[in-house]
Design a protein around this motif. Sequence first.
Motif, PDB file in Angstrom:
ATOM      1  N   ILE A 280      10.626  -8.864 -18.202  1.00  0.00           N
ATOM      2  CA  ILE A 280      11.050  -8.750 -16.808  1.00  0.00           C
ATOM      3  C   ILE A 280      10.430  -7.470 -16.249  1.00  0.00           C
ATOM      4  CG2 ILE A 280      13.027  -8.513 -15.249  1.00  0.00           C
ATOM      5  CD1 ILE A 280      14.758  -9.834 -17.437  1.00  0.00           C
ATOM      6  N   VAL A 281       9.935  -7.517 -15.001  1.00  0.00           N
ATOM      7  CA  VAL A 281       9.353  -6.319 -14.407  1.00  0.00           C
ATOM      8  C   VAL A 281       9.760  -6.237 -12.935  1.00  0.00           C
ATOM      9  CG1 VAL A 281       7.179  -7.498 -13.844  1.00  0.00           C
ATOM     10  CG2 VAL A 281       7.204  -5.005 -14.059  1.00  0.00           C
ATOM     11  N   CYS A 282      10.011  -5.016 -12.469  1.00  0.00           N
ATOM     12  CA  CYS A 282      10.466  -4.793 -11.088  1.00  0.00           C
ATOM     13  C   CYS A 282       9.420  -4.017 -10.297  1.00  0.00           C
ATOM     14  CB  CYS A 282      11.776  -4.001 -11.085  1.00  0.00           C
ATOM     15  SG  CYS A 282      13.121  -4.800 -11.984  1.00  0.00           S
ATOM     16  N   PHE A 283       9.207  -4.460  -9.046  1.00  0.00           N
ATOM     17  CA  PHE A 283       8.315  -3.766  -8.126  1.00  0.00           C
ATOM     18  C   PHE A 283       9.045  -3.483  -6.818  1.00  0.00           C
ATOM     19  CE2 PHE A 283       5.351  -6.369 -10.678  1.00  0.00           C
ATOM     20  CZ  PHE A 283       4.469  -5.400 -11.119  1.00  0.00           C
ATOM     21  N   GLY A 284       8.614  -2.438  -6.111  1.00  0.00           N
ATOM     22  CA  GLY A 284       9.190  -2.110  -4.805  1.00  0.00           C
ATOM     23  C   GLY A 284       8.335  -1.062  -4.130  1.00  0.00           C
ATOM     24  N   LYS A 285       8.946  -0.166  -3.386  1.00  0.00           N
ATOM     25  CA  LYS A 285       8.296   0.951  -2.695  1.00  0.00           C
ATOM     26  C   LYS A 285       6.984   0.558  -2.032  1.00  0.00           C
ATOM     27  CE  LYS A 285      10.705   4.798  -4.898  1.00  0.00           C
ATOM     28  NZ  LYS A 285      11.499   5.165  -3.726  1.00  0.00           N
ATOM     29  N   ALA A 286       5.837   0.715  -2.709  1.00  0.00           N
ATOM     30  CA  ALA A 286       4.540   0.461  -2.075  1.00  0.00           C
ATOM     31  C   ALA A 286       4.280  -1.019  -1.813  1.00  0.00           C
ATOM     32  CB  ALA A 286       3.415   1.030  -2.939  1.00  0.00           C
ATOM     33  N   LEU A 287       5.156  -1.892  -2.261  1.00  0.00           N
ATOM     34  CA  LEU A 287       4.969  -3.338  -2.070  1.00  0.00           C
ATOM     35  C   LEU A 287       4.738  -3.687  -0.605  1.00  0.00           C
ATOM     36  CD1 LEU A 287       5.096  -6.304  -3.050  1.00  0.00           C
ATOM     37  CD2 LEU A 287       7.596  -6.150  -2.884  1.00  0.00           C
ATOM     38  N   THR A 288       5.483  -3.072   0.305  1.00  0.00           N
ATOM     39  CA  THR A 288       5.306  -3.322   1.740  1.00  0.00           C
ATOM     40  C   THR A 288       4.663  -2.131   2.444  1.00  0.00           C
ATOM     41  OG1 THR A 288       7.483  -2.467   2.359  1.00  0.00           O
ATOM     42  CG2 THR A 288       7.355  -4.805   1.777  1.00  0.00           C
ATOM     43  N   ALA A 289       4.052  -1.242   1.690  1.00  0.00           N
ATOM     44  CA  ALA A 289       3.448  -0.015   2.223  1.00  0.00           C
ATOM     45  C   ALA A 289       4.491   0.927   2.799  1.00  0.00           C
ATOM     46  CB  ALA A 289       2.388  -0.329   3.283  1.00  0.00           C
ATOM     47  N   GLY A 290       5.773   0.670   2.492  1.00  0.00           N
ATOM     48  CA  GLY A 290       6.848   1.504   3.007  1.00  0.00           C
ATOM     49  C   GLY A 290       7.313   1.092   4.385  1.00  0.00           C
ATOM     50  N   TYR A 291       6.844  -0.036   4.893  1.00  0.00           N
ATOM     51  CA  TYR A 291       7.169  -0.436   6.260  1.00  0.00           C
ATOM     52  C   TYR A 291       8.389  -1.348   6.361  1.00  0.00           C
ATOM     53  CZ  TYR A 291       2.416   1.204   7.321  1.00  0.00           C
ATOM     54  OH  TYR A 291       1.277   1.959   7.470  1.00  0.00           O
ATOM     55  N   PHE A 292       8.887  -1.852   5.241  1.00  0.00           N
ATOM     56  CA  PHE A 292      10.041  -2.750   5.290  1.00  0.00           C
ATOM     57  C   PHE A 292      10.736  -2.721   3.932  1.00  0.00           C
ATOM     58  CE2 PHE A 292      12.575  -6.531   5.712  1.00  0.00           C
ATOM     59  CZ  PHE A 292      12.800  -6.651   7.081  1.00  0.00           C
TER      60      PHE A 292
ATOM     61  N   ALA B 294       5.088  10.958   0.841  1.00  0.00           N
ATOM     62  CA  ALA B 294       4.816   9.535   1.073  1.00  0.00           C
ATOM     63  C   ALA B 294       6.089   8.817   1.515  1.00  0.00           C
ATOM     64  CB  ALA B 294       4.235   8.873  -0.174  1.00  0.00           C
ATOM     65  N   SER B 295       6.865   9.508   2.379  1.00  0.00           N
ATOM     66  CA  SER B 295       8.128   8.952   2.891  1.00  0.00           C
ATOM     67  C   SER B 295       8.982   8.384   1.754  1.00  0.00           C
ATOM     68  CB  SER B 295       7.850   7.878   3.954  1.00  0.00           C
ATOM     69  OG  SER B 295       7.341   8.473   5.122  1.00  0.00           O
ATOM     70  N   MET B 296       9.288   9.223   0.804  1.00  0.00           N
ATOM     71  CA  MET B 296      10.049   8.886  -0.413  1.00  0.00           C
ATOM     72  C   MET B 296       9.246   7.945  -1.321  1.00  0.00           C
ATOM     73  SD  MET B 296      12.689  10.223  -1.538  1.00  0.00           S
ATOM     74  CE  MET B 296      12.736  10.183  -3.319  1.00  0.00           C
ATOM     75  N   TRP B 297       7.951   8.308  -1.524  1.00  0.00           N
ATOM     76  CA  TRP B 297       7.088   7.734  -2.539  1.00  0.00           C
ATOM     77  C   TRP B 297       6.620   6.315  -2.251  1.00  0.00           C
ATOM     78  CZ3 TRP B 297      10.628   8.957  -7.372  1.00  0.00           C
ATOM     79  CH2 TRP B 297      11.017  10.299  -7.326  1.00  0.00           C
ATOM     80  N   CYS B 298       6.748   5.857  -1.021  1.00  0.00           N
ATOM     81  CA  CYS B 298       6.430   4.449  -0.771  1.00  0.00           C
ATOM     82  C   CYS B 298       5.305   4.232   0.230  1.00  0.00           C
ATOM     83  CB  CYS B 298       7.670   3.699  -0.304  1.00  0.00           C
ATOM     84  SG  CYS B 298       8.311   4.243   1.304  1.00  0.00           S
ATOM     85  N   ASN B 299       4.955   5.241   1.016  1.00  0.00           N
ATOM     86  CA  ASN B 299       3.969   5.024   2.070  1.00  0.00           C
ATOM     87  C   ASN B 299       2.571   4.879   1.482  1.00  0.00           C
ATOM     88  OD1 ASN B 299       1.940   6.183   4.241  1.00  0.00           O
ATOM     89  ND2 ASN B 299       3.718   5.381   5.319  1.00  0.00           N
ATOM     90  N   VAL B 300       1.835   3.929   1.997  1.00  0.00           N
ATOM     91  CA  VAL B 300       0.474   3.674   1.525  1.00  0.00           C
ATOM     92  C   VAL B 300      -0.556   4.111   2.559  1.00  0.00           C
ATOM     93  CG1 VAL B 300      -1.187   1.916   0.780  1.00  0.00           C
ATOM     94  CG2 VAL B 300       1.209   1.753   0.065  1.00  0.00           C
ATOM     95  N   TRP B 301      -0.464   3.586   3.788  1.00  0.00           N
ATOM     96  CA  TRP B 301      -1.522   3.706   4.781  1.00  0.00           C
ATOM     97  C   TRP B 301      -1.268   4.784   5.833  1.00  0.00           C
ATOM     98  CZ3 TRP B 301      -5.191   1.166   2.595  1.00  0.00           C
ATOM     99  CH2 TRP B 301      -4.907   0.007   1.867  1.00  0.00           C
TER     100      TRP B 301
END
Length: 445
Positions: A275-287, A53-60
């Motif tokens: 406190i909570v952190c999000f990333g990776k799939a947040l932008t589907a891995g596009y940015f 998933a391109s380093m665990w972040c790609n969605v679509w």
Amino acid sequence: MSGPRLKNADKRFVWHPYTQMKDWQQDDNKVIVRGEGFYLIDSEGRRYLDGTASMWCNVWGHGPNEVVEAMREQLNILQHSTLFGLASGPSVKLAEKLVKLAKGMDRVFYTDNGSTAIEVALKMALQYWRNMGKPRKEFVSLERGYHGDTAGAMSVGYIKQFFSVYRPILKKVHRIPSPLLYGSKFDSERDLVEHCLEQTEKTLRKLRGRCAAVVMESGAQIAGGVVIYPGRYQKKISKLCEKHDTLLILDEIATGFGRLGNMTEYVAQRSRPDIVCFGKALTAGYFPLAVTLAKSEIYDAFLGRYSENRHFYHGHTFTGHPVGCAAALANLELYEKRNLMQQIKANSQYLESRMCEFEEIGTVADVRQKGLLAGIELERNGKPLLYLKKERLGQFVARESLKMGVHLRALGNIMVLIPPLAIDKNNLKTLLDTHMELAKKAEKL
């Protein structure tokens, strides 16, 4: 760019992350020039299923879709605008969306990637206590935890193999045991969890009045060995933090937005972070975009007169980049439009149904799975299977999977299955079959 120009380009100048460059230069290097569906295509026209998933972040997957179109539209309207004293339309809309999604959170701080989102969380916790007039400087984190590669993130997510050389710049952090049953001295998860909770409470009691926060991944540890938390473990850690008046920082950078089968993992775990952190799939891995969310109680502690110096001293040039925020908004809308969580649930059930097949392979010592995450741990003669003859398992997996038309990476002696979140069943079957064949090959070597 493809064709002769790229074929003649010298690839020696790229220094790759987490890669032994001596091995890389000896191998048949692949240069990816485009993507199509869930496949990556190299300069020779060969196709590889994106098994990481391109380093665990790609969605679509890869190629045109609503997220890409939203990014194009944003580039035509506003390419970049600072958040230092200003706001952009996409940053405002996304913050509102995230606060509705992340129950219990009230404010959104933007960063560029997961590591810096964790740095923000650590700085927030330290300054929160200082602003409250109760300075606290100690942190507690789980063994096997991983939270990124910046100094603060390495400190709380210390993996010796990765970071031992950087010890001189890291902060001392108190470790509590990770709830991994395999290889432990316990016969049941219940006894293991009880031990972990006892050690956690013992540590918090010892640090009474000095611990700023407990930091942990939410739902599972990935880079530290694919450790799936037993039921109610995270909820009980949350309760201990409340009992001992300690902040809880949860890292959902890799585990949020559906990876473990839940949109917001900490809600499913019935835990209550500060406190909570999000990333990776947040932008589907596009940015590159990440966020740190905080409760109003945390945010309010930073309010005051300018002369009191209570405001938060953190920010990057590209914080809250409007193109990234536009991508995230379109991505989250696409989750709903395509009913992605239901598809993830169905694929998770299929993945779970096939895990037992790996247990029949002699070198497979343990299998751990939740949602669209699985770890297959290999050993031989009671020891981790790190080498096949003189070759590292990771190098073997990377090379042989490419020959089979799939891109995979292993974590030490653990084969990791972590596909794009929207992967179709046929491609998921291909990924499973590839892992199965590699595990069987490894058994024979």
